[in-house]
Structure formats: C-alpha cells, structure tokens
Design a protein around this motif. Sequence first.
Motif, mmCIF file in Angstrom:
data_model
loop_
_atom_site.group_PDB
_atom_site.id
_atom_site.type_symbol
_atom_site.label_atom_id
_atom_site.label_comp_id
_atom_site.label_asym_id
_atom_site.label_seq_id
_atom_site.Cartn_x
_atom_site.Cartn_y
_atom_site.Cartn_z
ATOM 1 N N GLY A 419 0.787 -1.227 0.000
ATOM 2 C CA GLY A 419 0.000 0.000 0.000
ATOM 3 C C GLY A 419 0.815 1.270 0.000
ATOM 4 N N GLU A 420 2.149 1.151 0.098
ATOM 5 C CA GLU A 420 3.031 2.324 0.090
ATOM 6 C C GLU A 420 3.616 2.529 -1.314
ATOM 7 O OE1 GLU A 420 3.432 4.336 2.474
ATOM 8 O OE2 GLU A 420 2.980 3.308 4.351
ATOM 9 N N ASN A 421 3.722 3.811 -1.720
ATOM 10 C CA ASN A 421 4.321 4.139 -3.013
ATOM 11 C C ASN A 421 5.823 4.326 -2.867
ATOM 12 O OD1 ASN A 421 1.740 4.138 -4.009
ATOM 13 N ND2 ASN A 421 1.547 6.368 -4.099
ATOM 14 N N VAL A 422 6.587 3.672 -3.732
ATOM 15 C CA VAL A 422 8.042 3.801 -3.733
ATOM 16 C C VAL A 422 8.486 4.183 -5.140
ATOM 17 C CG1 VAL A 422 10.259 2.635 -3.384
ATOM 18 C CG2 VAL A 422 8.302 2.073 -1.916
ATOM 19 N N TYR A 423 9.255 5.273 -5.250
ATOM 20 C CA TYR A 423 9.787 5.687 -6.533
ATOM 21 C C TYR A 423 11.215 5.143 -6.671
ATOM 22 C CZ TYR A 423 5.784 8.747 -6.918
ATOM 23 O OH TYR A 423 4.503 9.236 -7.001
ATOM 24 N N PRO A 424 11.468 4.322 -7.694
ATOM 25 C CA PRO A 424 12.783 3.692 -7.844
ATOM 26 C C PRO A 424 13.955 4.668 -7.794
ATOM 27 C CG PRO A 424 11.238 2.658 -9.339
ATOM 28 C CD PRO A 424 10.515 3.837 -8.715
ATOM 29 N N LYS A 449 2.982 -11.493 -0.207
ATOM 30 C CA LYS A 449 2.366 -10.754 0.884
ATOM 31 C C LYS A 449 2.143 -9.290 0.543
ATOM 32 C CE LYS A 449 2.943 -9.686 5.816
ATOM 33 N NZ LYS A 449 3.797 -9.878 7.015
ATOM 34 N N TRP A 450 3.157 -8.637 -0.014
ATOM 35 C CA TRP A 450 3.117 -7.184 -0.193
ATOM 36 C C TRP A 450 2.621 -6.756 -1.572
ATOM 37 C CZ3 TRP A 450 3.295 -5.621 4.452
ATOM 38 C CH2 TRP A 450 4.155 -6.211 5.392
ATOM 39 N N GLY A 451 2.346 -7.702 -2.456
ATOM 40 C CA GLY A 451 1.948 -7.351 -3.813
ATOM 41 C C GLY A 451 3.159 -7.158 -4.703
ATOM 42 N N GLU A 452 3.986 -6.191 -4.343
ATOM 43 C CA GLU A 452 5.277 -5.977 -5.001
ATOM 44 C C GLU A 452 6.340 -5.793 -3.924
ATOM 45 O OE1 GLU A 452 5.215 -3.730 -9.169
ATOM 46 O OE2 GLU A 452 4.266 -2.538 -7.603
ATOM 47 N N LYS A 478 19.271 4.983 5.996
ATOM 48 C CA LYS A 478 19.134 5.940 4.901
ATOM 49 C C LYS A 478 17.812 5.824 4.164
ATOM 50 C CE LYS A 478 24.162 5.569 4.212
ATOM 51 N NZ LYS A 478 24.349 4.577 5.304
ATOM 52 N N LEU A 479 17.136 4.684 4.323
ATOM 53 C CA LEU A 479 15.869 4.459 3.647
ATOM 54 C C LEU A 479 14.845 3.905 4.631
ATOM 55 C CD1 LEU A 479 17.069 2.706 0.339
ATOM 56 C CD2 LEU A 479 15.934 4.938 0.463
ATOM 57 N N ALA A 480 13.603 4.342 4.466
ATOM 58 C CA ALA A 480 12.530 3.766 5.281
ATOM 59 C C ALA A 480 12.423 2.274 4.982
ATOM 60 C CB ALA A 480 11.209 4.463 4.964
ATOM 61 N N GLY A 481 11.906 1.514 5.940
ATOM 62 C CA GLY A 481 11.864 0.065 5.796
ATOM 63 C C GLY A 481 11.170 -0.396 4.532
ATOM 64 N N PHE A 482 10.043 0.225 4.173
ATOM 65 C CA PHE A 482 9.315 -0.234 2.987
ATOM 66 C C PHE A 482 10.025 0.150 1.686
ATOM 67 C CE2 PHE A 482 7.588 4.011 3.766
ATOM 68 C CZ PHE A 482 7.456 4.550 2.500
#
Length: 518
Positions: A419-424, A449-452, A478-482
């Motif tokens: 459900g979280e958006n991540v920009y590569p 589990k997470w879809g992607e 440096k990066l959030a867990g998701f």
Amino acid sequence: MKAPMHIGDVLKTQARIQPERIGARDLERAVTFHGWNERACRLGNALLALGLRKGDRVAVLAYNRVEWAEIYAAMAKTGLIAVPINFRLTAPDVQFICTDCSVSAVIAEAALLPIIEAIRGELGVQGGRFMLIGGTKPGWTDYEALIATGSPQEPEATVEADDAWCLMYTSGTTGKPKGAIRNHRDMAMLALMTSVELGLGRGDDALLVMPMCHANSLNFFTSFVNAGAAVTVFSRPTFDAALCLRTMGSFGISFTSLTPTHYIMLLDVPATERGDAGFERVSKLMISSAPARVETKRAVMEMFPNSGLFELYGSTEAGWVTMLHPHEQFNHLGTVGREVIGSAPIKLLDEQGREVPDGEVGELHSCGPYGFSGYWNLPDKTAGAFRGDYLTVGDMAMRDPEGFIRLIDRKKNMIITGGENVYPTEVEAVLGRHPLVKDIAVVGTPHVKWGEQVEAAIVLRDGATATAESLIDWSRDKLAGFKRPRAITFLSTEEMPRNTTGKILHRVLREMLAARKA
C-alpha cells in the motif's frame, strides 16, 4: 508573417552564406555546406523520381554516419517523412515500425542489411525503393549511384511548416513503440530556443554521439544547423571513450551531449590515451537522459575547464522541457532546472487533475511552442497525452520553492508495496552512493504478501565484491523500511538493459529478473 524555415531551406541559406565551410562530417568524410546542400538536393530529386511523393514515409536504418545529415535535409526539401529506426532493434521490431506507418521506401546501411532482408517480403515496399549505403547487393540500389542520378537543383515541392518531417518512434520502455510526429515548425522553434539557451553561433561544432535515429541527436543537429554551425557525427556503432576524447580535441569540438554513463567512461580513459590536442575549444557540455552524480559533474568540469555544464530534461514528444545551467549546477543538485525559455509554467497534477503544492509529487505536464503533433494513427493515445495545451509523458516530479524541478520517476515505474508508493529513483540515489556500486536500477517484482517488493539490480565497481545483505544493511539508516530492497541481483555492465540513450529499460529488467527466478 512567413513561417519558420525547414532544415532544407536553412541548409540552402548556409550554402549561400558560407559555401566552403565544413558543414557536416563524420570520422571518415566531410562535406562543405555547398556540397551538403547539393547532395541533399540530388538525393531528394532521385527519391521523387522513384515515384515517392510528399507525405510518403522513408525508413532509415543505419549506424551513425554523415549520410544521416543528407537524408534529413533531403526529406525536408521534398516533404517526405523520415522514419529513423533504432539500429539495435530486432527484425520483428523493425517490421512493426515499418508496417505501422506503411513505409514506401527503405534506406539501410550494408552492415544492417540482414535485418531488412529477413522481413523484406512483409514490408509491401516496391522493389526499386530499397537503397543501400556502403555496399552493393542485387535487389538494392547503391546510395551513391542514386545520388548521382538526381538533379542538383532544389526539389520542386511545396513544404509547409506544419507538414510532418520525422516519425520518431519511442523506445517502447513500457510497451509497443509509438510514432511521435515532429513537424517543421516545431523543430524550427526548438532550434531557436536551444540557440538562445546555449548561446550557439557559427563558430560552434557539435559532436553528435547519441544515435542519429534518436530525438537527442536530431534536436541538436537541427539546432546547430539553424545557427550556421557545423555538426560532426561520431561514426562508430558503439561508444569508444578514448576515440571520443581524441575527436573532441583534434576536431576542435565545442559541444557534445552525453549520458552520465558516457561521461563516466570518458573519465576512466587514461591520460595517455586522451590525445594531445587538448579540450580548449569545448565550451558547452550537456548531460541528458539520466541524472548524474555530483562527483561525476565535478570530475567532468575538471577535465573540461573551459566548458559550462548543462543538464536538461525532455522527451521525444515534448522536446526540451527544463534546463539546468552551469551556474546552477551545485546550488540546485538533484534538479533538472526550470522551464526552457518560451515555455509556459510546468503544471504538476494529481490523479484528479489538480495542481499539487510545491514539495509534493505530481505528474509533470509541460506546454511549449514545439510539442509533437501526436502519435501516428493513435488518436486515443494522442488525446491521453494532452490536457488542453499541456502535454505529459507520464513523468512524476516535484517543484521546490525556487521553481526548480526534481524528477521523481516515471508514473509506470512506481512500486506499490504493502500500500506504500516507492519511486525507484529515490532508492537508486541512495544505494548509488555506496562506494562499491557502479550502476543500479530498481524495479518492483511480485511478492505474495506485499503485492510488489523493491528489488535492486546492481553492477559493482571493477574488482569489488559485496553481498546483498551488506548493501541492504548499509541502507538501513538511509531508507525507510518499505523502501529498502528486499532482494538484490548482481549484474555485469553488459547485462544491465538500456536503450540507445542510456535509459534503463525497467520493463525488460523486470522480465529478466522474473526469468532468473523461474
């Protein structure tokens, strides 16, 4: 008011003003403006003598060579439409493009002949309309022999500013390529704005390294010719960094446009292989197609001390959208500058079409005087690219308080994990700072589990070794867990899928990673 001149008329003017000056060349051959114009006229008249008429499409499949300059000018003079084809495509890909726009003639380089021969019977092109550059073969007309048959007089054709000049097929990073229609008026306006932004003049000489079948080289080719400057085509099938540097020095090059990967390769060339001529005349360098790291920018400026460093963002459809100038390089790191001169303010829109505030991500819509005319035979796709006069190609961006644009990613590349958006690009920017990482691309791959899940493909620096666990652990603060990669695949430089301009082919990478797990 008279419409702006097309490139054929511009060349005719330069042939009158400075007939004996070198106008176009590659690493093997040079032609003066007069000679170039005459050959373009001969080629155009010879094509018309084959029965081709204004609006007919002519496919061109060739490596970088000076003949591209003649072909583009001949198309403009006759009202024919050039269909430049990426030489890295397979025969089925080439067939798709040729049949999609119903080409009436084919011009191909001898080294690429097998691609056309494999699909020749499927193209519907008359037998006498296959032209071969750099060789002879039964069933093909020799390019030089064809030119010799044509009249040196200007072709008798009425070409309007809004007539199509080129069909630039997009790279197809997210699906089948689409033919972006570029007309003469748009390209003349783009050339004018480029001249203003870069300060071009007749004393300039552009080294065109990017494929001549690509919008980057076509745009700069058009801009420099309009300014009365020379163009030098880097006539090699693949990029040779040492030869590029020697060419820049010995030919007195003042400008080139390269990807960050190209610049990194230049920086790796030993001093003993860079040539003796020096780079004093290099005054303008462009970074395009992908973001460059700050250390790369500093090293490039050190190698070319007399040059300003520019960076731009644009697309085949929109042309140039933003530009970052030399004095802005280190005050606005990570941005691609502000709107190019002559453009309306960029709009960043949410899913409902509302403008987002500064600092928030929205889909980038641009409005300039030289956007494309639409996609060939795809009215729905064309309509989907526009909101009124504003054009989008699906890039996501944000604007800072000073108006500088920061690209986030392609809308279609966004990863949705849990459900979280991540920009590569955000993940790539962080992991790309690791001292052992030479190159990186991030994509979303299926997860039960997470879809992607976030997955990184990494190329390590020569001689370096690392584990996926060590790199993921390095990114924890440096990066959030998701956003942290849940998987890392190590690739060689050759395995990283890129198009001809150095852009990562995310769709191909996703397919590659899936195949490895199958």
